[in-house]
Design a protein around this motif. Structure first.
Motif, PDB file in Angstrom:
ATOM      1  N   ALA A 157       0.822  -1.217   0.000  1.00  0.00           N
ATOM      2  CA  ALA A 157       0.000   0.000   0.000  1.00  0.00           C
ATOM      3  C   ALA A 157       0.856   1.267   0.000  1.00  0.00           C
ATOM      4  CB  ALA A 157      -0.942  -0.005   1.200  1.00  0.00           C
ATOM      5  N   THR A 158       2.133   1.158   0.387  1.00  0.00           N
ATOM      6  CA  THR A 158       3.025   2.323   0.351  1.00  0.00           C
ATOM      7  C   THR A 158       3.665   2.478  -1.028  1.00  0.00           C
ATOM      8  OG1 THR A 158       5.026   1.129   1.047  1.00  0.00           O
ATOM      9  CG2 THR A 158       3.614   2.050   2.808  1.00  0.00           C
ATOM     10  N   GLY A 159       3.327   1.590  -1.948  1.00  0.00           N
ATOM     11  CA  GLY A 159       3.903   1.668  -3.289  1.00  0.00           C
ATOM     12  C   GLY A 159       5.170   0.855  -3.460  1.00  0.00           C
ATOM     13  N   HIS A 160       5.501   0.034  -2.480  1.00  0.00           N
ATOM     14  CA  HIS A 160       6.689  -0.819  -2.553  1.00  0.00           C
ATOM     15  C   HIS A 160       6.257  -2.255  -2.823  1.00  0.00           C
ATOM     16  CE1 HIS A 160       8.122   2.652  -0.320  1.00  0.00           C
ATOM     17  NE2 HIS A 160       9.343   2.306  -0.664  1.00  0.00           N
ATOM     18  N   GLU A 161       7.114  -2.986  -3.492  1.00  0.00           N
ATOM     19  CA  GLU A 161       6.860  -4.411  -3.676  1.00  0.00           C
ATOM     20  C   GLU A 161       7.598  -5.149  -2.577  1.00  0.00           C
ATOM     21  OE1 GLU A 161       7.809  -8.109  -6.702  1.00  0.00           O
ATOM     22  OE2 GLU A 161       8.360  -6.077  -7.290  1.00  0.00           O
ATOM     23  N   PRO A 162       6.854  -5.778  -1.645  1.00  0.00           N
ATOM     24  CA  PRO A 162       7.562  -6.500  -0.584  1.00  0.00           C
ATOM     25  C   PRO A 162       8.145  -7.794  -1.142  1.00  0.00           C
ATOM     26  CG  PRO A 162       5.194  -6.791  -0.347  1.00  0.00           C
ATOM     27  CD  PRO A 162       5.406  -5.876  -1.527  1.00  0.00           C
ATOM     28  N   LEU A 163       9.454  -7.908  -1.118  1.00  0.00           N
ATOM     29  CA  LEU A 163      10.103  -9.115  -1.613  1.00  0.00           C
ATOM     30  C   LEU A 163      10.339 -10.042  -0.436  1.00  0.00           C
ATOM     31  CD1 LEU A 163      12.741  -7.526  -3.992  1.00  0.00           C
ATOM     32  CD2 LEU A 163      10.626  -8.669  -4.621  1.00  0.00           C
ATOM     33  N   VAL A 164       9.766 -11.220  -0.500  1.00  0.00           N
ATOM     34  CA  VAL A 164       9.990 -12.212   0.555  1.00  0.00           C
ATOM     35  C   VAL A 164      11.063 -13.160   0.024  1.00  0.00           C
ATOM     36  CG1 VAL A 164       8.973 -14.036   1.969  1.00  0.00           C
ATOM     37  CG2 VAL A 164       7.638 -11.982   1.421  1.00  0.00           C
ATOM     38  N   LEU A 165      12.240 -13.080   0.614  1.00  0.00           N
ATOM     39  CA  LEU A 165      13.386 -13.870   0.171  1.00  0.00           C
ATOM     40  C   LEU A 165      14.054 -14.515   1.372  1.00  0.00           C
ATOM     41  CD1 LEU A 165      15.065 -11.204  -2.151  1.00  0.00           C
ATOM     42  CD2 LEU A 165      13.690 -13.137  -2.900  1.00  0.00           C
ATOM     43  N   LYS A 166      14.742 -15.608   1.128  1.00  0.00           N
ATOM     44  CA  LYS A 166      15.528 -16.239   2.198  1.00  0.00           C
ATOM     45  C   LYS A 166      16.867 -15.513   2.231  1.00  0.00           C
ATOM     46  CE  LYS A 166      16.637 -20.072   4.792  1.00  0.00           C
ATOM     47  NZ  LYS A 166      16.983 -19.438   6.052  1.00  0.00           N
ATOM     48  N   VAL A 167      17.025 -14.598   3.197  1.00  0.00           N
ATOM     49  CA  VAL A 167      18.260 -13.812   3.267  1.00  0.00           C
ATOM     50  C   VAL A 167      19.126 -14.187   4.447  1.00  0.00           C
ATOM     51  CG1 VAL A 167      17.323 -11.830   2.029  1.00  0.00           C
ATOM     52  CG2 VAL A 167      17.116 -11.915   4.508  1.00  0.00           C
ATOM     53  N   THR A 168      18.647 -15.121   5.264  1.00  0.00           N
ATOM     54  CA  THR A 168      19.414 -15.479   6.454  1.00  0.00           C
ATOM     55  C   THR A 168      20.124 -16.811   6.281  1.00  0.00           C
ATOM     56  OG1 THR A 168      17.373 -16.395   7.348  1.00  0.00           O
ATOM     57  CG2 THR A 168      17.953 -14.174   8.007  1.00  0.00           C
ATOM     58  N   ALA A 169      21.178 -16.958   7.075  1.00  0.00           N
ATOM     59  CA  ALA A 169      21.993 -18.174   6.986  1.00  0.00           C
ATOM     60  C   ALA A 169      21.269 -19.356   7.606  1.00  0.00           C
ATOM     61  CB  ALA A 169      23.309 -17.942   7.714  1.00  0.00           C
TER      62      ALA A 169
END
Length: 169
Positions: A157-169
């Motif tokens: 809703a803020t105009g951002h695309e929330p990217l759900v990614l595995k970023v943790t080890a």
């Protein structure tokens, strides 16, 4: 560059209310680190976050919101998040300019202030396993609890695309 005042927690809550998103906020002493905030765990259930505001050599900015105890490998994370190079931490001035928060109050909710879309927001996939996610409401003396799917809805809703990614080890 706009010289508008960053939005406040009250602006944030009105925005969430306008989206029909349930949220609950608990006031507490200011916390600047994950270690300081651990004392609140018994009082506030759900996934607690830490946030990394980083940039690449082309001045692309990223906000990674991960579970508080997660490890992020800053040497390799650029390959996961689509950065042009290895990343380094963004300066406090850019943090305030883009997300309207100070170090220690960084939060996924900060994207409400990024009206020019300068920051790419990444939510760690492991964090999304929690039904409830806890973030600072643009200040570090309170914690706002929100449903994980509602957090994604807020970000969109803020105009951002929330990217759900595995970023943790």
């Amino acid at each position: 560059m706009s010289e508008t005042q960053p939005k406040t927690d009250k602006d944030l809550f009105q925005f969430l209310d306008g989206l029909g998103i349930a949220h609950a906020t608990k006031e507490h002493a200011p916390v600047f680190t994950v270690a300081e905030s651990v004392a609140l765990r018994d009082e506030i259930p759900g996934g607690h976050t830490k946030n990394l505001f980083v940039k690449d050599k082309k001045d692309n900015y990223f906000l990674m919101t991960v579970e508080e105890h997660a490890a992020v490998d800053l040497k390799t994370i650029h390959t996961v998040i689509g950065a042009a190079s290895r990343v380094s931490f963004g300066r406090p001035e850019k943090l305030m300019e883009y997300l309207g928060v100070i170090p220690g109050a960084v939060t996924a909710f900060g994207v409400i202030n990024d009206t020019d879309g300068k920051v790419k927001i990444i939510i760690d996939a492991d964090l999304m396993e929690y039904d409830t996610i806890n973030c600072h409401p643009l200040r570090n003396d309170a914690t706002t609890s929100i449903g994980s799917k509602d957090l994604l809805r807020f970000i969109a809703a803020t105009g951002h695309e929330p990217l759900v990614l595995k970023v943790t080890a």
